[in-house]
Design a protein around this motif. Structure first.
Motif, PDB file in Angstrom:
ATOM      1  N   SER A 614      -3.201   7.532  -1.530  1.00 45.45           N
ATOM      2  CA  SER A 614      -3.531   7.288  -0.120  1.00 45.45           C
ATOM      3  C   SER A 614      -4.721   6.343  -0.035  1.00 45.45           C
ATOM      4  O   SER A 614      -4.717   5.392   0.764  1.00 45.45           O
ATOM      5  CB  SER A 614      -3.893   8.604   0.569  1.00 45.45           C
ATOM      6  OG  SER A 614      -2.761   9.409   0.637  1.00 45.45           O
ATOM      7  N   LEU A 617      -3.540   2.896  -0.965  1.00 46.03           N
ATOM      8  CA  LEU A 617      -2.718   2.304   0.088  1.00 46.03           C
ATOM      9  C   LEU A 617      -3.554   1.906   1.300  1.00 46.03           C
ATOM     10  O   LEU A 617      -3.457   0.780   1.797  1.00 46.03           O
ATOM     11  CB  LEU A 617      -1.660   3.320   0.525  1.00 46.03           C
ATOM     12  CG  LEU A 617      -0.335   3.293  -0.232  1.00 46.03           C
ATOM     13  CD1 LEU A 617       0.499   4.500   0.159  1.00 46.03           C
ATOM     14  CD2 LEU A 617       0.434   2.018   0.054  1.00 46.03           C
ATOM     15  N   ARG A 669       3.542   2.150  -2.680  1.00 38.86           N
ATOM     16  CA  ARG A 669       4.508   2.849  -1.809  1.00 38.86           C
ATOM     17  C   ARG A 669       5.637   3.465  -2.645  1.00 38.86           C
ATOM     18  O   ARG A 669       6.110   4.562  -2.365  1.00 38.86           O
ATOM     19  CB  ARG A 669       5.100   1.866  -0.791  1.00 38.86           C
ATOM     20  CG  ARG A 669       4.106   1.503   0.291  1.00 38.86           C
ATOM     21  CD  ARG A 669       4.799   1.002   1.555  1.00 38.86           C
ATOM     22  NE  ARG A 669       3.794   0.649   2.537  1.00 38.86           N
ATOM     23  CZ  ARG A 669       3.462  -0.628   2.840  1.00 38.86           C
ATOM     24  NH1 ARG A 669       4.075  -1.632   2.244  1.00 38.86           N
ATOM     25  NH2 ARG A 669       2.525  -0.869   3.743  1.00 38.86           N
ATOM     26  N   VAL A 672       4.523   6.523  -4.218  1.00 40.68           N
ATOM     27  CA  VAL A 672       4.518   7.606  -3.217  1.00 40.68           C
ATOM     28  C   VAL A 672       5.930   8.175  -3.043  1.00 40.68           C
ATOM     29  O   VAL A 672       6.124   9.386  -3.041  1.00 40.68           O
ATOM     30  CB  VAL A 672       3.991   7.064  -1.861  1.00 40.68           C
ATOM     31  CG1 VAL A 672       4.202   8.100  -0.758  1.00 40.68           C
ATOM     32  CG2 VAL A 672       2.524   6.721  -1.978  1.00 40.68           C
ATOM     33  N   LYS A 673       6.885   7.276  -2.975  1.00 37.60           N
ATOM     34  CA  LYS A 673       8.246   7.723  -2.728  1.00 37.60           C
ATOM     35  C   LYS A 673       8.749   8.635  -3.856  1.00 37.60           C
ATOM     36  O   LYS A 673       9.383   9.668  -3.623  1.00 37.60           O
ATOM     37  CB  LYS A 673       9.167   6.511  -2.618  1.00 37.60           C
ATOM     38  CG  LYS A 673      10.213   6.679  -1.554  1.00 37.60           C
ATOM     39  CD  LYS A 673      10.802   5.349  -1.168  1.00 37.60           C
ATOM     40  CE  LYS A 673      11.683   5.484   0.063  1.00 37.60           C
ATOM     41  NZ  LYS A 673      12.233   4.176   0.457  1.00 37.60           N
TER      42      LYS A 673
END
Lengths: 860, 122
Positions: A614, A617, A669, A672-673
């Motif tokens: 986080s 990002l 990302r 994260v996925k």
């Protein structure tokens, strides 16, 4: 001597009566005094002038003659040619007279007249009395001159002799013949007397001869008999009426140890023991007084030992019928007596055995009548032997009668004994008998009766039945066991084989018994070493979780070999417990525990990863925003910093910083996925029903599968072509996303595994087609591969928990059943499968669009 | 608009603060509940963005206490815990699922919108 023999043809009738002349040969001289006859005939010839002669018939021999003419005597009968004519003439006249049976007169062949009278004795013509040699007329000289010429006579002398033949009147000649007739008749009568006398003499003679022959024969047979008796192999004794020996043969003497001549003048009492002698003396007296002949059998003590004789004692009578002695012909029957005695003893022994036997013994005649029963047998039937003997079986033991008839029939055919076991309803109780049926044979070997010897086997039978019951119970227990139980002997031959063993191998207990373990249960073949060591060490050997092929599948089993340790029993029992399911449950529990802890760990880890991610990002976003135009602050701060935001952006652009940041953002990302997917799959999320787009769930699952290390490594998931056929009008549905994803994941994993290692049909690219479409109030999901498909046997069991084709340790056999449970139970949907070997597998899942009311949905 | 960020992760705290500042918000940040209470005592905040898992007092306890101290402040939850549940207590003070944001938030403008909506709601 001339012999007269009667004419057979004429006397045939007489012969049949007494044959008087046939055998009573008689000569004429015996009938009458020929000299006297000659004198008689000479005086007749002298007084009448007629010649006479007696000629025997049929020999025509001249016996007596008188007054014969010179012409006949000197010429006719002296010269051969005319002699024949004379003889012929005599024969002719004799036969003529015989035919007429009276005197007849004819001319002879030479022209002289002659008369003949037959002499008949007992109707037999025995001779002819001839007379004549005269003329009734003056003879012709020419004729007789011709005779002289023809026959060679001296003509003048002959004619002179002829001239001496008298010429007489026929009437006077015939008259003279009546005298001769009386003479012939007298000779016949004399002859008859002579024949009768001769016949009587002959008969007497014959009788005398016969008597002589008979006497000779009697003497001969007497001497033969004596020889025979003397040399006979059995004792023969004659005693006179005083008890003295008259005759004793060698055999009899030998029994007393002496020679026959030693008996001369001795009596019974001299040679036999007193008692014995007395007995025979009395017997003799009895025979003599009662004139009775009969056999006696008795024991005799002789110097050589004790003998048994069968004797025929007969009285001897003289011509007046007076008893003069006795004759004893004896037969040594000692051997027979001994045999009889032995037989009696043996019979007695047999009777004792049978009577006191503790088992029933019976004899039945072939028609089923009881001939004998011993006391035990009778007692069993509730009576005494005499109550049953003579009766038919059906009269006293009806339920056994039919069997008896049947068995008798079999016995008659087979002629050999047999054993039968029967339960017999006796008065008072039921008993079991083992009965031996034995054919009894008569003296010629023919079947005469059936002997039954029964053994009461009630106790044994009860024990057997109990044993049988126990055996059945044991067999039932063994068969009911859920495990395979196989018994082997020391050499490895099967002796016990329960139902489970049969199911596992397809070999029935009957087929397996007696064969080597390895033959009928190949999976256990290499366990024989264990069997041996277990037997030797007398301890059980256990092998846990052995991989064994059972019923065509690889299963995990605990194999325990229990040695049989009872005395005298060599062998072992092998217990094979299929622990596949237990092991799988254990594995599953371990797995689910692993999953739980992994889930927890993943959740914790995700949190820990998400925080820095986080940060990355957010920071990158901030960076990206602050190096470009857009925010008023950017411009302001750029100017404060002595530059322009455009310059910053241009610089960033030219140096590739912006794209680097974009790339960093994209990587982050993705990270994260991945973490998010892992998390959503491992997350405990029961009841998390939410509105989901199945497109997203399917795509997410594909992505997850592609990133699954194990799937990629083992099954090269990346090379699988994913074809998506999503219909645009597919609605979103209420579902537990994580669980539905789990279902999709399982199906994808199965397909990947199925299509691994070139299992794809006809070299096509491995492909999974995903389809989505509305289906009424449901959404239909199809996941289809072009893999090898499933065989019938596998397809039928595909949804069965713990069924796997992947071998222990690889698959849990739970993927499909859990999927099925999720679809049908959690979501009230349906799940079906179509599969053809060589043509791939298609799973069809239908899920309701609206959540079922029974499912609790969390409040938003 | 005054926004308070409470997060013990400095990367998140700082980057989010910077991000929101670019949207013309007055943003303060605290690394834990204790610090946050000090800030709350000094001034009023329209919106507080709270991490749930923190060292010391948890985000949930902080929210409940802060709500009593400053009822006008609206709370947004920004958490990395995937298995979070909104407790009944939190629901009782008006916190709804739409007030919950999971880290990492791919589209931070959604959060910006939520802050604005929350701020406008009182």
């Amino acid at each position: 001597m001339a012999i007269i023999e009667g004419d057979k043809s004429a006397s045939s009738e007489l012969e049949s009566r007494d044959a008087p002349l046939a055998d009573a040969m008689i000569c004429i001289a015996e009938i009458l005094d020929l000299e006297y006859l000659r004198k008689l005939l000479e005086s007749f010839s002298h007084s009448t002038g007629y010649a006479t002669a007696l000629v025997i018939y049929p020999e025509q021999e001249l016996v007596v003659d008188a007054g014969l003419r010179e012409v006949c005597d000197k010429y006719h009968r002296a010269f051969p040619q005319s002699k024949k004519l004379c003889a012929l003439s005599r024969k002719q006249v004799a036969e003529l007279s015989l035919k007429s049976r009276e005197p007849c007169v004819i001319g002879c062949q030479l022209g002289l007249m002659q008369g003949a009278i037959p002499v008949v004795v007992e109707d037999a013509h025995v001779a002819t009395l001839l007379t004549g040699q005269v003329f009734f007329e003056k003879p012709s000289l020419e004729r007789y001159a011709a005779h002289a010429e023809r026959f060679g006579y001296d003509r003048d002398a002959y004619l002179a002799s002829l001239n001496a033949v008298p010429v007489v009147a026929e009437t006077s000649f015939r008259r003279a013949m009546t005298f001769l007739y009386d003479i012939a008749d007298m000779i016949g009568k004399l002859g008859w007397n002579a024949v009768q006398a001769k016949r009587a003499a002959r008969t007497l003679e014959k009788e005398m001869a016969e008597r002589r022959r008979a006497e000779e024969k009697i003497r001969e047979s007497e001497s033969k008999l004596r020889l025979f008796l003397e040399g006979a192999g059995f004792p023969v004794v004659y005693l006179d009426n005083k008890g003295k020996f008259e005759f004793v043969n060698r055999s009899a003497a030998a029994y007393v140890g002496t020679a026959p001549d030693q008996f001369t003048g001795k009596s019974l009492f001299d040679l036999l023991p007193q008692e014995q002698a007395q007995k025979y003396w009395e017997l003799m007296q009895d025979r003599m007084t009662r004139h009775r002949g009969e056999y006696i059998e008795d024991e005799v003590w002789l110097p050589g030992g004790t003998y048994w004789f069968r004797s025929s004692v007969q009285t001897i009578n003289d011509a007046q019928g007076k008893v003069v002695g006795v004759q004893a012909i004896c037969m040594d029957i000692t051997d027979r007596k001994m045999a009889e005695q032995k037989l009696r003893e043996s019979e007695e022994r047999y009777r004792l055995i049978v009577d006191h036997a503790i088992t029933p013994i019976e004899y039945f005649s072939l028609d089923g009548r009881l001939q004998f029963i011993n006391s035990v047998g009778a007692k069993n039937l509730g009576g005494k032997p005499e109550d049953f003997i003579g009766k038919f079986a059906h009269e006293f033991i009806p339920q056994a009668a039919e069997g008896l008839t049947e068995r008798t029939k079999i016995l008659i055919e087979s002629r050999t004994g047999a054993w039968y076991e029967d339960e017999v309803d006796l008065p008072g109780e039921k008993k079991w008998f083992l009965t031996n049926y034995q054919p009894m044979r008569g003296p010629n070997g023919e079947l005469s009766a059936i002997q039954l010897i029964s053994i009461d086997i009630t106790d044994r039978k009860k024990a057997e039945l109990e044993l049988e019951r126990l055996r059945n119970l044991l067999a039932n227990v063994i068969d009911s066991m859920p495990s395979i139980l196989v018994g082997v002997d020391g050499s490895g031959r099967v002796n016990q084989w329960n139902r489970q063993a049969q199911i596992a191998t397809g070999v029935s207990a009957d087929q397996a018994r007696g064969r080597m373990l390895g033959e009928v249960f190949p999976a256990l073949a290499d366990r024989m070493g264990k069997v041996r060591s277990a037997v030797t060490s007398r301890t059980a050997e256990k092998e846990e979780k052995a991989v064994i092929q059972l019923g065509g599948e690889y299963r995990l089993a605990d194999v325990t070999v229990y040695p049989l340790i009872s005395n005298g029993v060599d062998g072992a029992v092998i217990l094979v417990e299929d622990v596949t399911e237990r092991v799988r449950v254990e594995e599953m529990m371990i797995q689910s525990e692993k999953m739980l802890s992994l889930g927890g760990m993943a959740a914790g880890m995700a949190h820990e990863i998400f925080n820095p991610l986080s940060g990355v990002l957010q920071s990158l976003e901030v960076v990206l925003k602050r190096v470009k135009e857009g925010l008023p602050q950017n411009r302001q701060i750029a100017e404060e910093s002595g530059t322009k935001i455009e310059a910053v952006e241009s610089y960033m652009e030219k140096r590739g910083v912006l794209s680097l940041i974009d790339s960093a953002l994209e990587s982050s990302r993705r990270a994260v996925k991945i973490v998010d997917n892992t998390l959503s799959f491992s997350r405990k999320s029961e009841g998390q029903f939410e509105l989901h787009d199945l497109r997203v769930l399917l795509d997410n699952t594909v992505e997850l599968a592609a990133s699954d290390y194990e799937l990629d490594k083992n099954y090269d998931f990346q090379r699988i072509e994913i074809v998506r056929e999503y219909r645009a009008d597919t609605p979103e549905i209420w579902c537990d996303g994580a669980k539905i994803q789990q279902v999709f994941f399982n199906l994808l994993k199965n397909s990947a595994q199925a299509m691994a290692d070139g299992h794809v049909s006809r070299g096509e690219t491995p492909r999974v087609t995903l389809r989505l479409m509305p289906d009424g109030d449901m959404v239909r999901v199809e996941i289809e591969d072009n893999g090898p498909g499933m065989k019938d046997a596998v397809r039928k069991r595909a949804f069965e928990p713990f069924f796997t084709t992947k071998g222990p340790g690889i698959g849990t056999g739970l993927g499909l059943p859990i999927s099925y449970f999720i679809v049908t139970d959690n979501h009230r949907g349906t799940m079906a499968m179509e599969s053809t070997p060589g043509a791939g597998t298609k799973f069809i899942i239908r899920l309701p669009i609206k959540a079922d009311m029974r499912i609790r949905t969390p409040a938003p | 608009m005054k926004v308070l960020i409470i997060d013990d992760d400095p990367g998140i705290r700082v980057s989010l603060r910077e991000y929101l500042r670019d949207f013309d918000m007055e943003v303060s940040s605290a690394k834990n509940a204790e610090e946050a209470f000090q800030l709350l005592a000094e001034q009023k905040y329209d919106v507080a963005i709270v991490d749930l898992r923190m060292r010391g007092e948890s985000g949930r306890e902080f929210i409940l206490k802060a709500h009593r101290l400053s009822p006008a402040t609206r709370f947004l939850i920004y958490t990395g815990s995937a298995d979070h549940r909104l407790s009944d207590e939190l629901r009782s003070i008006g916190i709804r699922p739409e007030h919950v944001f999971l880290k990492p938030q791919m589209d931070l403008e959604l959060l910006v919108n939520a802050i604005r909506t929350a701020a406008a709601s009182h």
